[in-house]
Design an enzyme around this catalytic site. Structure first.
Site, PDB file in Angstrom:
ATOM      1  N   SER A1331     -64.288   4.133  54.194  1.00  0.00           N
ATOM      2  CA  SER A1331     -64.515   4.859  52.943  1.00  0.00           C
ATOM      3  C   SER A1331     -64.190   3.886  51.811  1.00  0.00           C
ATOM      4  CB  SER A1331     -63.610   6.095  52.883  1.00  0.00           C
ATOM      5  OG  SER A1331     -63.780   6.768  51.654  1.00  0.00           O
ATOM      6  N   THR A1332     -65.232   3.194  51.350  1.00  0.00           N
ATOM      7  CA  THR A1332     -65.012   2.106  50.383  1.00  0.00           C
ATOM      8  C   THR A1332     -64.484   2.604  49.054  1.00  0.00           C
ATOM      9  OG1 THR A1332     -67.338   2.248  49.742  1.00  0.00           O
ATOM     10  CG2 THR A1332     -66.757   0.646  51.448  1.00  0.00           C
ATOM     11  N   CYS A1333     -64.758   3.857  48.740  1.00  0.00           N
ATOM     12  CA  CYS A1333     -64.246   4.379  47.472  1.00  0.00           C
ATOM     13  C   CYS A1333     -62.723   4.417  47.461  1.00  0.00           C
ATOM     14  CB  CYS A1333     -64.792   5.787  47.220  1.00  0.00           C
ATOM     15  SG  CYS A1333     -66.593   5.872  47.118  1.00  0.00           S
ATOM     16  N   PHE A1334     -62.125   4.576  48.649  1.00  0.00           N
ATOM     17  CA  PHE A1334     -60.668   4.695  48.734  1.00  0.00           C
ATOM     18  C   PHE A1334     -60.053   3.546  49.534  1.00  0.00           C
ATOM     19  CE2 PHE A1334     -62.559   8.915  48.419  1.00  0.00           C
ATOM     20  CZ  PHE A1334     -61.966   9.379  47.260  1.00  0.00           C
TER      21      PHE A1334
END
EC number: 2.3.2.26
Length: 1365
Positions: A1331-1334
């Site tokens: 999960s690249t956003c996090f």
């Protein structure tokens, strides 16, 4: 008969008096007759008035108007006829009164009559007075003519008698005192009163035949009695001292002598020259000059009276015979008093020989008389006041040395080497003793103020005129000019040049201006008038900075054998060796990698932050100590016995209550003793026995004053301290004048000043002590910005020769200025391999010293308790210049160290800077305000790189939060939507984003389309955008796109703009470079590290302050080979070979010792676009460069222009476009916190791309059930450690969308790197996902390390989007 005539015949006198009485009686009788006739006329007028009144009454009774008119006309005509022989005005008035009769009262008529009579009486008295004056003038003229005839007859007889006696007995005839008194009184009667009718009355200048009479009177009547030493009773002047009239007669005689030497309103001739010589001889005789023994009896009284009249100690006590006033007037306005003080074309030919002779006569008379008073035991204070008057009133005359013959002032500069000080230096001492208190307050202009001549009349200020005169007099003195080391007098010369330094600091700003016209403003209340300063006077002053003068003076002032320069510079302490060891440990690590490591270094727990540890730190080279060393015995070369260390400077500090002395001072004293000892051992030639360093100090003051005032540091106060609201005029130049550059060329390349000054800084006890007081805020209450280069006046000895004042700051300034200038033409090879201009360990000492100075100037001054009083004090131009030049030198060295390390990074850092300030900041404006503090503007390199990175991060983060909002604050704004096809990342990015400009600071929300056009799953909360921006930057900066070019042979593939980008993309290349600049700006703004590595020269453009001084070194960063001295294999034939690199060719040319003309080079450069045959072209480096040959004289210019063409001119358009795009997103002020390697780390992290797994592991978080001790986590970190650097970067990209860690390390990653537990039953169920956003890695619980490795590598190498998630 002659004797009777001289003695006065009583019978003749009585006859003359009787004749005079008869003449007076006759005149009185004639006057009585005239008065009787006037009374008869008045009676006739009264009769007419009575008759007219009676007729008017009878006519008025008849009331016949015509009769009234006719009668009035008859009365008028009658009155005119009757009084035709009288006063026409009175008669006409009577007639008018009769012609217009009116009815008046008797009182009115009587009043009118009284008024008429009163007016008549006034007119009569005025006429009588005028006639009396005219008659008296005519009578006096007749009497003077008669007296002149009598005087001529008497003086003729006297001359004849004198000639007879001289021919017979070879003796001078001495006239009796009575005869001399009578003839002098007679001469003054007919000669001096005539001046009352002339404009020359105040000057008492004789004209015509009276001048020759005066010469004869003095020669034959006064001189014989004055010069005759046998019989004092025959002295004609002695009786005059007994009466007031005689004293006045004597004063007039002296006035005539002075005025007729100084002034003349006719053409020069033999008589006038003879008169001047005779008057000069007379005055020198009574003043006991030229061996005259005018002594005995009443002559002492005459001598004292003459001295007090001719040389009054004060201008307020002056009489007409004051020599100073007359000499000043003739020097200013010439003998005729109608010349301009400074001719338009002031040259020696414009001043006539007669004028120069007259002025020279008085100058010599004044100087000889002052010297005579000194030897005769006169009061010392009176001598000082007279010497001060001469310097203030005479030497302040413009072009003094041209208006006076040189032989007259030769005594000022004539003293020999082993004799007393030159008279000029003694005059300076006396001037200081009289005006020293005023000079302490900077009142040179007030002391030299002369109200008699304004700047409108004489277009040169007194300070400027005095400076020009002293410079010219000094050049004429072998004891001061430095032309011969064997004749120089060190201490007197030091006093002389210290005084010049005072004058230079008080001189107008236009003195050394490079403008065609130097202007000084004259303020008159609310208005001001510009006055163009005299170029002739400025030329006289400019002689002090001529190359020959500067070279000669410093060659005399510098004795490296006596100073032990070589030993001091070559000495290495244990601390120097420690610094070298620290540098060796870094090895060949690039500056960027060193910066990356420094960014992740935690210094918060360093023991060196403690107060006791800071006291141990050295200020310059040695280790510190709070105690005082005991006296140390040093072997003596002369007698073989030991002697105690001279610690007088240390004792003086203790006596003044300055507290403990730092060990640096003691070490410096010891180093000085050892240096002198070693120098004597190593050199066969012994130092000059009479050598004194005071002259070196004085010269440094002089040229330091010039460099600081005209070096371009007068625009503003660098540290932004309080300045006066209104200044009358600028005290320092805002731009560097050409004379400063020329002066630095001489100082740096024609003298050994740079090496000597740095050796003195370390070895001279006085200099070390002064610098210690400057650096340590506890030892000096005033701020550095208030420092002055002026020498302080010593009240006890009345001299400037002992270099009072802070000489340490002066030496440091002039050394730093020379170092900055020398570094302009010094490349990195010379610094590191040849150790020029100084050994590297000495440069490291300089860094330590300047670091302390800048730290105090920027952080402690006006904040520390001891300097709080200086907040209201105006900054001094020298103090501001010292801070600026120190910052320039440190910035230059820091920039060079960014290419090739000079020292370890910690050597630059001052601990704890900005840490507390950043903790107090809350908003974006708070953090932005820190950029304007002095430490960030002037010397950001003193702040640790990590702290500056934090500041940049806070600035960007707070600004981004204000514009975009945040999830934490729950105010995240929608942002700008951008749909991107994975197969058209660059094209879609350019189409959607380039037009946004500064709006790129807003949030960008990315939606991906797969290569087949299907919308990918996933919501962009930051991760997709980071992935998109990473892909976009990789494509945009790809060299295959022809926008950037990779430096040939660069180990890290550093790039710079392609000079031929226009050929590949046409006019669109400017738009593309702007877009690439915005891409980089957005990456920095969002905290995304990207791949590109930029060349050093291009990074300089990004900071907005590209330095054009290091172009040759910048050229080496984009060339394919590096140049090494000692292994040079370039030959003359290789210079024109295409196989040889440009940098090597230019370095060969720089060091080529032969005739450069043999190389047949010109000022052109050949271009070869893409290697296409026939595309070659020649670009001129200067106008008509093809016809300008490269010679030994201009080869440095050729090298500079060639490097500038390749490093700047060819890529200027591309670089400007790129920076415009970058600065749309990132303010340039944010980037100036970093140098080039640090900026590269900010862009892309460490240049080698390696990931610090230990740092990554220590700052990782675990969720979903994982802990640090979980066996799957242990397996995971084992796999990561064993990965190749490429797989590690791919893993980081897979999790965070960025393949490089943040510059501050994983501790600054937000959100932090996280591993989430995903439970599985079988190994093949799921692949690792992210999960690249996090920044979260979703790691399944695999059964073994082998399976984990295979699945993890497969996932990160798949290259897909969210399909595997």
């Amino acid at each position: 008969m002659f004797a009777d005539e001289l003695a006065g015949n009583p019978a003749k006198k009585r006859a003359d008096e009787a004749r005079a009485r008869r003449l007076r009686a006759k005149r009185e009788k004639q006057a009585k007759q005239r008065r009787h006739e006037e009374e008869k006329k008045k009676a006739s007028a009264s009769t007419i008035a009575s008759y007219a009144t009676q007729n008017a009454t009878s006519i008025s009774e008849s009331k016949d108007a015509k009769a009234v008119f006719d009668q009035a006309q008859e009365n008028r005509n009658a009155a005119l006829n009757i009084t035709s022989g009288g006063d026409e005005k009175s008669a006409a008035a009577i007639a008018e009164s009769l012609a217009a009769p009116e009815l008046k009262s008797a009182a009115e008529k009587a009043a009118e009559q009284r008024k008429l009579r009163a007016e008549q009486r006034v007119a009569t008295r005025a006429a009588v007075t005028i006639q009396s004056i005219i008659r008296s003038k005519q009578t006096a003229k007749i009497v003077r003519r008669e007296q002149r005839a009598i005087f001529d007859k008497r003086i003729g007889d006297l001359v004849a008698l004198s000639n007879i006696l001289k021919s017979k007995s070879n003796q001078e005839y001495v006239a009796p005192q009575a005869t001399a008194t009578t003839m002098v009184a007679q001469f003054l009667f007919f000669a001096v009163p005539t001046l009352r009718d002339s404009a020359l009355a105040s000057d008492m200048i004789l004209l015509g035949d009276d001048l020759s009479r005066w010469a004869q009177l003095v020669k034959y009547l006064l001189l014989p009695g004055v010069c005759g030493n046998n019989n004092i009773d025959l002295d004609p002047i002695l009786p005059w001292m007994e009466s007031l009239a005689g004293s006045r007669r004597f004063e007039k005689i002296l006035t005539l002598c002075v005025k007729n030497i100084a002034f003349d309103h006719g053409k020069a001739n033999r008589t006038k020259n003879s008169c001047c010589a005779i008057a000069n001889s007379f005055m020198r005789a009574i003043l006991r000059l030229d061996g005259n023994t005018y002594t005995g009896g009443g002559r002492d009284r005459v001598y004292k009276r003459s001295c007090s009249l001719l040389l009054p100690a004060s201008a307020t006590d002056s009489k007409n015979c004051d020599l100073f006033l007359s000499l000043r007037a003739t020097l200013f306005f010439g003998p005729s008093l109608n010349s301009s003080p400074i001719p338009v074309d002031a040259d020696r030919l414009h001043f006539s020989a007669d004028r120069r002779e007259r002025a020279g006569t008085l100058v010599k008379l004044v100087l000889d008389l002052i010297s005579s008073l000194e030897t005769s035991g006169a009061e010392q204070m009176a001598i000082c006041r007279l010497s001060s008057r001469f310097l203030v009133e005479i030497l302040t005359v413009p072009l003094f040395s041209l208006k006076v013959i040189s032989s007259s002032y030769d005594c000022l500069v004539r003293e020999g080497r082993h004799g007393p000080s030159p008279l000029l230096v003694r005059y300076i001492r006396r001037f200081l003793s009289c005006n020293g208190d005023n000079l302490l307050d900077g009142g040179m202009e007030t002391v030299l103020y002369n109200p008699d001549v304004s700047l409108n009349e004489c277009n040169a200020t007194p300070v400027l005129c005095l400076l020009g005169t002293l410079v010219q007099l000094g050049r004429a003195s072998s004891a001061l000019n430095g032309k011969s080391p064997s004749e120089i007098q060190y201490k007197p010369a030091a006093e002389y040049y210290n005084f010049l330094a005072l004058l230079i600091n008080a001189a107008p700003l236009g003195t050394f201006s490079s403008r065609m016209s130097a202007v000084e403003w004259v303020y008159n209340g609310s208005s001001s008038t510009p006055i163009v300063l005299s170029s002739a006077v400025i030329d006289q002053v400019s002689a002090i900075i001529s190359a020959s003068t500067v070279r000669g003076l410093f060659n005399c002032a510098i004795d490296n054998d006596a100073l032990g320069t070589k030993t001091t510079l070559g000495n290495k302490t244990s601390k120097d060796k420690k610094h070298e060891q620290d540098l060796e440990e870094l090895g060949s690590t690039s500056a960027a990698n060193v910066a990356a490591k420094e960014a992740m270094t935690d210094r918060t727990n360093s023991i060196w932050r403690s107060g006791w540890a800071k006291k141990l730190q050295s200020l310059i080279s040695g280790s510190g100590s709070s105690g005082i060393a005991k006296p140390t015995k040093i072997p003596s070369l002369s007698n073989g016995a030991g002697k105690l260390l001279n610690t007088s400077s240390i004792s003086r500090q203790l006596a003044n209550g300055k507290g403990p002395v730092d060990r640096t001072v003691t070490n410096a004293v010891m180093a000085s003793e050892e240096s002198n000892k070693t120098a004597s051992e190593l050199n066969h030639s012994a130092p000059r026995q009479d050598y004194s360093i005071t002259l070196f100090f004085a010269l440094c003051r002089v040229y330091c004053s010039i460099l600081s005032r005209w070096g371009g540091y007068g625009k503003h106060d660098l540290v932004n301290r309080p300045l006066p609201e209104k200044q009358d005029k600028d005290h320092a130049s805002a731009t560097t004048e050409k004379c400063v550059t020329a002066l630095l060329n001489v100082l740096c390349f024609s003298t050994s000043l740079l090496e000597t000054a740095w050796a003195v800084v370390q070895s001279n006890p006085r200099v070390v002590s002064d610098l210690y007081a400057v650096i340590d805020v506890r030892k000096r209450g005033e701020a550095i910005r208030t420092l002055s280069s002026d020498p302080l006046y010593n009240r006890s000895v009345h001299t400037l020769g002992e270099a009072e004042g802070n000489v340490g700051a002066v030496i440091l300034y002039i050394f730093t200025a020379c170092l900055c200038h020398t570094l302009i033409v010094t490349d990195d090879v010379e610094i590191h391999d040849m150790e020029k201009p100084l050994p590297k360990h000495q440069l490291r000492r300089l860094i330590l010293l300047q670091k302390k100075l800048l730290y105090r100037a920027c952080c402690l001054d006006d904040v520390h308790e001891g300097t709080s009083k200086s907040q209201s004090v105006t900054s001094n131009s020298f103090g501001v210049a010292l801070i600026a030049i120190s910052a320039n030198a440190m910035s230059d060295l820091y920039s060079r160290s960014s290419r090739r390390l000079l020292c370890s990074p910690k050597l630059w850092i001052e601990e704890d800077l900005l840490e507390k300030d950043m903790k107090r900041c809350k908003t974006h404006q708070d953090f932005i305000s820190l950029l304007s503090v002095p430490i960030c503007r002037i010397c950001p390199f003193l702040v640790s790189y990590k702290c500056r990175l934090k500041l940049f991060e806070r600035i960007v983060t707070t600004n981004r939060t204000e514009i975009q909002g945040s999830n934490e604050l729950r105010n995240l704004r929608p942002g700008i939507m951008c749909t991107v096809n994975r197969s058209r990342v660059l094209e879609d990015g350019l189409a959607h984003l380039n037009k946004l400009g500064r709006d790129l600071r807003q949030r960008i929300v990315v939606s991906y389309l797969s290569e087949v056009g299907a919308r990918e799953t996933g919501v962009d909360v930051g991760g997709l955008f980071k992935e998109f921006w990473t892909d976009l930057s990789a494509l945009a900066f790809n060299p295959d796109y022809a926008l950037f070019k990779v430096a040939e042979g660069s180990p890290n593939m550093s790039m710079y703009p392609n000079p031929l980008s226009k050929l590949a993309h046409g006019q669109d290349h400017v738009v593309l470079f702007e877009f690439l600049g915005r891409i980089l700006g957005k990456a920095l703004y969002e905290g995304i590290t990207i791949q590109p590595q930029f060349a050093h020269l291009f990074l300089s453009f990004l900071r907005g302050d590209h330095s054009y001084l290091h172009l040759l070194t910048d050229l080496s960063t984009i060339d394919s080979e590096s140049f090494k001295y000692g292994t040079l294999s370039i030959t003359l034939s290789a210079l024109t070979s295409k196989s040889a690199t440009l940098y090597n060719n230019l370095m060969f040319l720089k060091t080529y010792e032969g005739d450069v003309n043999d190389l047949c080079l010109n000022f052109t450069v050949s271009t070869d676009d893409f290697g296409v045959r026939g595309s070659e072209a020649e670009v001129p480096l200067v106008e008509d460069g093809v016809n300008v040959a490269v010679t030994n004289e201009n080869k440095r210019s050729y090298i500079y222009l060639m490097a500038k063409y390749h490093c700047s001119d060819r890529i200027k358009e591309q670089s400007s476009a790129f920076t415009r795009g970058l600065w749309d997103v990132i303010d340039r002020s944010w980037l100036r916190l970093f140098n080039e390697p640090e900026l590269q780390v900010l862009i892309s992290g460490a240049s080698d791309g390696r990931i610090d797994v230990a740092d990554m592991k220590s700052h990782a978080r675990y969720t979903g059930g994982y802990t640090m001790l979980d066996r799957n986590i242990v397996r995971f970190w084992s796999v990561v450690n064993k990965m190749s650097p490429k797989h590690q970067a791919d893993l980081l990209r897979f999790v965070t969308s960025c393949e490089r860690p943040p510059p501050l390390g994983f501790s600054s990653m937000n959100p932090p790197f996280t591993v989430q537990r995903i439970g599985i039953m079988r190994d093949g169920e799921k692949l690792p996902s992210a999960s690249t956003c996090f920044n979260t890695l979703k790691l399944p619980t695999y059964s073994s390390e082998k399976v984990l490795r295979e699945r993890l590598i497969y996932a990160i190498e798949s290259g897909a989007g969210f399909e595997l998630t």
